[in-house]
Design a protein around this motif. Structure first.
Motif, PDB file in Angstrom:
ATOM      1  N   LYS A   1       6.085  -5.871  -9.391  1.00  0.00           N
ATOM      2  CA  LYS A   1       7.157  -5.502 -10.302  1.00  0.00           C
ATOM      3  C   LYS A   1       6.602  -4.715 -11.497  1.00  0.00           C
ATOM      4  O   LYS A   1       7.198  -3.725 -11.936  1.00  0.00           O
ATOM      5  CB  LYS A   1       7.872  -6.764 -10.802  1.00  0.00           C
ATOM      6  CG  LYS A   1       8.754  -7.433  -9.769  1.00  0.00           C
ATOM      7  CD  LYS A   1       9.980  -6.588  -9.485  1.00  0.00           C
ATOM      8  CE  LYS A   1      10.996  -7.328  -8.627  1.00  0.00           C
ATOM      9  NZ  LYS A   1      12.172  -6.499  -8.328  1.00  0.00           N
ATOM     10  N   LYS A   2       5.454  -5.164 -11.997  1.00  0.00           N
ATOM     11  CA  LYS A   2       4.837  -4.486 -13.137  1.00  0.00           C
ATOM     12  C   LYS A   2       4.450  -3.057 -12.762  1.00  0.00           C
ATOM     13  O   LYS A   2       4.673  -2.102 -13.517  1.00  0.00           O
ATOM     14  CB  LYS A   2       3.615  -5.274 -13.600  1.00  0.00           C
ATOM     15  CG  LYS A   2       2.915  -4.665 -14.813  1.00  0.00           C
ATOM     16  CD  LYS A   2       1.702  -5.485 -15.200  1.00  0.00           C
ATOM     17  CE  LYS A   2       0.965  -4.844 -16.371  1.00  0.00           C
ATOM     18  NZ  LYS A   2      -0.249  -5.602 -16.736  1.00  0.00           N
ATOM     19  N   ASN A   3       3.868  -2.888 -11.559  1.00  0.00           N
ATOM     20  CA  ASN A   3       3.475  -1.555 -11.099  1.00  0.00           C
ATOM     21  C   ASN A   3       4.683  -0.642 -10.948  1.00  0.00           C
ATOM     22  O   ASN A   3       4.642   0.544 -11.293  1.00  0.00           O
ATOM     23  CB  ASN A   3       2.719  -1.654  -9.775  1.00  0.00           C
ATOM     24  CG  ASN A   3       1.308  -2.167  -9.951  1.00  0.00           C
ATOM     25  OD1 ASN A   3       0.755  -2.145 -11.052  1.00  0.00           O
ATOM     26  ND2 ASN A   3       0.717  -2.650  -8.874  1.00  0.00           N
ATOM     27  N   GLN A   4       5.779  -1.194 -10.399  1.00  0.00           N
ATOM     28  CA  GLN A   4       7.001  -0.403 -10.244  1.00  0.00           C
ATOM     29  C   GLN A   4       7.519   0.064 -11.598  1.00  0.00           C
ATOM     30  O   GLN A   4       7.905   1.220 -11.763  1.00  0.00           O
ATOM     31  CB  GLN A   4       8.081  -1.250  -9.548  1.00  0.00           C
ATOM     32  CG  GLN A   4       7.904  -1.363  -8.048  1.00  0.00           C
ATOM     33  CD  GLN A   4       9.048  -2.113  -7.425  1.00  0.00           C
ATOM     34  OE1 GLN A   4       9.521  -3.111  -7.960  1.00  0.00           O
ATOM     35  NE2 GLN A   4       9.517  -1.647  -6.286  1.00  0.00           N
ATOM     36  N   GLN A   5       7.517  -0.840 -12.561  1.00  0.00           N
ATOM     37  CA  GLN A   5       8.007  -0.504 -13.889  1.00  0.00           C
ATOM     38  C   GLN A   5       7.140   0.558 -14.552  1.00  0.00           C
ATOM     39  O   GLN A   5       7.632   1.496 -15.175  1.00  0.00           O
ATOM     40  CB  GLN A   5       8.063  -1.761 -14.753  1.00  0.00           C
ATOM     41  CG  GLN A   5       8.832  -1.581 -16.054  1.00  0.00           C
ATOM     42  CD  GLN A   5       9.085  -2.902 -16.741  1.00  0.00           C
ATOM     43  OE1 GLN A   5       8.475  -3.919 -16.424  1.00  0.00           O
ATOM     44  NE2 GLN A   5       9.982  -2.902 -17.703  1.00  0.00           N
TER      45      GLN A   5
ATOM     46  N   SER B   1       0.839  -1.186   0.000  1.00  0.00           N
ATOM     47  CA  SER B   1       0.000   0.000   0.000  1.00  0.00           C
ATOM     48  C   SER B   1       0.870   1.231   0.000  1.00  0.00           C
ATOM     49  O   SER B   1       2.083   1.152   0.018  1.00  0.00           O
ATOM     50  CB  SER B   1      -0.902   0.006   1.238  1.00  0.00           C
ATOM     51  OG  SER B   1      -0.108   0.126   2.401  1.00  0.00           O
ATOM     52  N   GLY B   2       0.222   2.403   0.005  1.00  0.00           N
ATOM     53  CA  GLY B   2       0.981   3.640   0.112  1.00  0.00           C
ATOM     54  C   GLY B   2       1.436   4.194  -1.214  1.00  0.00           C
ATOM     55  O   GLY B   2       2.320   5.028  -1.266  1.00  0.00           O
ATOM     56  N   SER B   3       0.846   3.753  -2.319  1.00  0.00           N
ATOM     57  CA  SER B   3       1.222   4.280  -3.629  1.00  0.00           C
ATOM     58  C   SER B   3       0.005   4.810  -4.349  1.00  0.00           C
ATOM     59  O   SER B   3      -1.121   4.655  -3.901  1.00  0.00           O
ATOM     60  CB  SER B   3       1.884   3.192  -4.482  1.00  0.00           C
ATOM     61  OG  SER B   3       0.933   2.221  -4.855  1.00  0.00           O
ATOM     62  N   ASP B   4       0.229   5.426  -5.494  1.00  0.00           N
ATOM     63  CA  ASP B   4      -0.873   5.970  -6.271  1.00  0.00           C
ATOM     64  C   ASP B   4      -1.530   4.922  -7.146  1.00  0.00           C
ATOM     65  O   ASP B   4      -2.536   5.179  -7.789  1.00  0.00           O
ATOM     66  CB  ASP B   4      -0.375   7.110  -7.173  1.00  0.00           C
ATOM     67  CG  ASP B   4       0.094   8.287  -6.345  1.00  0.00           C
ATOM     68  OD1 ASP B   4      -0.436   8.456  -5.237  1.00  0.00           O
ATOM     69  OD2 ASP B   4       0.984   9.015  -6.809  1.00  0.00           O
ATOM     70  N   HIS B   5      -0.916   3.731  -7.160  1.00  0.00           N
ATOM     71  CA  HIS B   5      -1.479   2.703  -8.003  1.00  0.00           C
ATOM     72  C   HIS B   5      -2.684   2.061  -7.340  1.00  0.00           C
ATOM     73  O   HIS B   5      -2.864   2.123  -6.127  1.00  0.00           O
ATOM     74  CB  HIS B   5      -0.420   1.629  -8.302  1.00  0.00           C
ATOM     75  CG  HIS B   5       0.732   2.168  -9.086  1.00  0.00           C
ATOM     76  ND1 HIS B   5       0.617   2.591 -10.376  1.00  0.00           N
ATOM     77  CD2 HIS B   5       2.026   2.362  -8.741  1.00  0.00           C
ATOM     78  CE1 HIS B   5       1.796   3.013 -10.814  1.00  0.00           C
ATOM     79  NE2 HIS B   5       2.659   2.892  -9.828  1.00  0.00           N
TER      80      HIS B   5
ATOM     81  N   GLU C   1       7.894   3.962 -13.044  1.00  0.00           N
ATOM     82  CA  GLU C   1       9.142   4.528 -13.552  1.00  0.00           C
ATOM     83  C   GLU C   1       8.960   5.070 -14.975  1.00  0.00           C
ATOM     84  O   GLU C   1       9.493   6.127 -15.317  1.00  0.00           O
ATOM     85  CB  GLU C   1      10.237   3.463 -13.530  1.00  0.00           C
ATOM     86  CG  GLU C   1      10.730   3.123 -12.130  1.00  0.00           C
ATOM     87  CD  GLU C   1      11.951   2.236 -12.150  1.00  0.00           C
ATOM     88  OE1 GLU C   1      12.323   1.757 -13.248  1.00  0.00           O
ATOM     89  OE2 GLU C   1      12.532   2.006 -11.079  1.00  0.00           O
ATOM     90  N   GLU C   2       8.203   4.335 -15.790  1.00  0.00           N
ATOM     91  CA  GLU C   2       7.955   4.798 -17.162  1.00  0.00           C
ATOM     92  C   GLU C   2       7.162   6.085 -17.172  1.00  0.00           C
ATOM     93  O   GLU C   2       7.417   6.983 -17.973  1.00  0.00           O
ATOM     94  CB  GLU C   2       7.220   3.701 -17.940  1.00  0.00           C
ATOM     95  CG  GLU C   2       8.092   2.470 -18.234  1.00  0.00           C
ATOM     96  CD  GLU C   2       7.295   1.355 -18.866  1.00  0.00           C
ATOM     97  OE1 GLU C   2       6.056   1.480 -18.960  1.00  0.00           O
ATOM     98  OE2 GLU C   2       7.918   0.347 -19.272  1.00  0.00           O
ATOM     99  N   GLU C   3       6.176   6.206 -16.250  1.00  0.00           N
ATOM    100  CA  GLU C   3       5.381   7.432 -16.156  1.00  0.00           C
ATOM    101  C   GLU C   3       6.242   8.614 -15.729  1.00  0.00           C
ATOM    102  O   GLU C   3       6.109   9.722 -16.245  1.00  0.00           O
ATOM    103  CB  GLU C   3       4.225   7.229 -15.169  1.00  0.00           C
ATOM    104  CG  GLU C   3       3.167   6.261 -15.665  1.00  0.00           C
ATOM    105  CD  GLU C   3       2.154   5.898 -14.576  1.00  0.00           C
ATOM    106  OE1 GLU C   3       2.287   6.447 -13.459  1.00  0.00           O
ATOM    107  OE2 GLU C   3       1.259   5.071 -14.830  1.00  0.00           O
ATOM    108  N   GLU C   4       7.143   8.372 -14.764  1.00  0.00           N
ATOM    109  CA  GLU C   4       8.018   9.440 -14.303  1.00  0.00           C
ATOM    110  C   GLU C   4       8.958   9.892 -15.411  1.00  0.00           C
ATOM    111  O   GLU C   4       9.239  11.091 -15.566  1.00  0.00           O
ATOM    112  CB  GLU C   4       8.820   8.956 -13.091  1.00  0.00           C
ATOM    113  CG  GLU C   4       7.968   8.753 -11.842  1.00  0.00           C
ATOM    114  CD  GLU C   4       8.755   8.161 -10.689  1.00  0.00           C
ATOM    115  OE1 GLU C   4       9.918   7.766 -10.917  1.00  0.00           O
ATOM    116  OE2 GLU C   4       8.210   8.067  -9.576  1.00  0.00           O
TER     117      GLU C   4
END
Length: 340
Positions: A324-328, A47-51, A331-334
């Motif tokens: 892992k997919k969410n992290q990737q 938790s704790g993310s915008d996803h 990073e792509e959005e940033e």
């Protein structure tokens, strides 16, 4: 080693004493519901993310190839919702921004050094609470802090002191492993110094042994000696490219702390290390022949994968892959919005 000594080595105890000589940090109380979440041994969700916080496991076939994973003939769908901590998340992000947007996280005593395998860049550098949770929930070191910090104390049969758990956020600094050293103090005397990253050979360490010893001894005499709450303790330092020595951490004088190139028997009983000698004993890796694998390698097979291999919880792998997919994606959005 007694429980009182462990208590004295909490970050919030020693940081105010040596604040001028260490890395800038922010300490936040860890709410009880966050502790419960970190100790929850269920599915690996963060938790704790915008996803989207909902992780869905579907045993049916799906049009998305990445979701087309069939584990059984049971056509059921289970939805696991990651808990959210809005107020705590806000405080953590504010602290991270104050520290420059990148932090090194730890609890009262330990950092999740055994969990860097799970980060995409194999680093403990964190930008958000979700990054921190992912590391903490994957770390045995963090679990040890939360569940049995006094398990090797000589007075473990006595009542445990009350511990107020805290999240420590340290300003991210690029430390070169060859500049880190562990120092052992007995009866308020610096008796031994060990290369921190003893698995590698650093030629400059061997060549500058005398200079390094003098620099660390001077730092200890001027800033550390007689200022800590115990007369027996261990502290880690970093010597930067300008020759300045910084305090990195303070640890109990006992088996809970890695003795590195020394043994606890010789540190306690002598064994060639004399309290009367002019300077501390110094040890480093002396050649590439003695290079060893990192002791943290044994933590790189996550327990979730062990469960998978034994058929105990197949859904854990799905959770891990989605994280892992969410992290990737993040990073792509940033990268997409970053100024050219």
């Amino acid at each position: 080693m007694k429980k009182e000594q462990v208590v004295h080595c909490q970050f919030s105890v020693w940081y105010p004493i040596f604040k001028k000589h260490t890395i800038k940090s922010v300490i936040l109380p860890l709410p009880h519901n966050v502790i419960d979440y970190l100790l929850d041994d269920g599915t690996l969700v963060v938790s704790g993310s915008d996803h989207n916080s909902q992780q869905t496991h579907t045993n049916n076939s799906d049009s998305d190839a990445e979701e087309d994973i069939q584990w059984s003939d049971d056509e059921t769908t289970t939805t696991v919702t990651a808990p959210e901590f809005p107020e705590f998340t806000s405080k953590v992000q504010e602290a991270i921004n104050t520290l420059g947007g990148r932090v090194f996280p730890k609890l009262n005593w330990s950092a999740p050094q055994d969990a860097n395998w799970i980060a995409l860049n194999s680093s403990l550098q964190c930008h958000s609470l979700s990054d921190i949770f992912l590391l903490f929930k994957s770390s045995d070191f963090i679990t040890h802090d939360l569940t049995q910090p006094f398990d090797v104390c000589s007075d473990r049969d006595s009542a445990d002191p009350v511990i107020n758990y805290e999240l420590v956020l340290r300003k991210w600094s690029e430390l070169i492993p060859g500049g880190e050293f562990r120092c052992f103090v007995k009866e308020n005397k610096l008796i031994a110094i060990s290369q921190r990253d003893y698995t590698q050979y650093y030629q400059h360490v061997l060549k500058q042994e005398e200079q390094l010893c003098h620099a660390i001894q001077d730092f200890f005499s001027e800033h550390i000696q007689y200022n800590f709450l115990d007369e027996d303790f261990v502290f880690d330092v970093y010597r930067d490219s300008q020759g300045r020595v910084w305090l990195i951490d303070v640890n109990p004088f006992g088996e809970v702390t890695d003795s590195l190139l020394f043994s606890w028997e010789e540190l306690r009983c002598g064994g060639g290390i004399s309290l009367q000698q002019e300077g501390p004993a110094f040890r480093c890796t002396t050649s590439e022949v003695t290079v060893q694998p990192s002791p943290c390698l044994s933590f790189r097979i996550p327990r979730d994968f062990v469960d998978l291999s034994t058929g105990e919880d197949a859904y854990k792998l799905i959770d891990f892959l989605k994280l892992k997919k969410n992290q990737q994606q993040q990073e792509e959005e940033e990268e997409a919005v970053a100024p050219q």
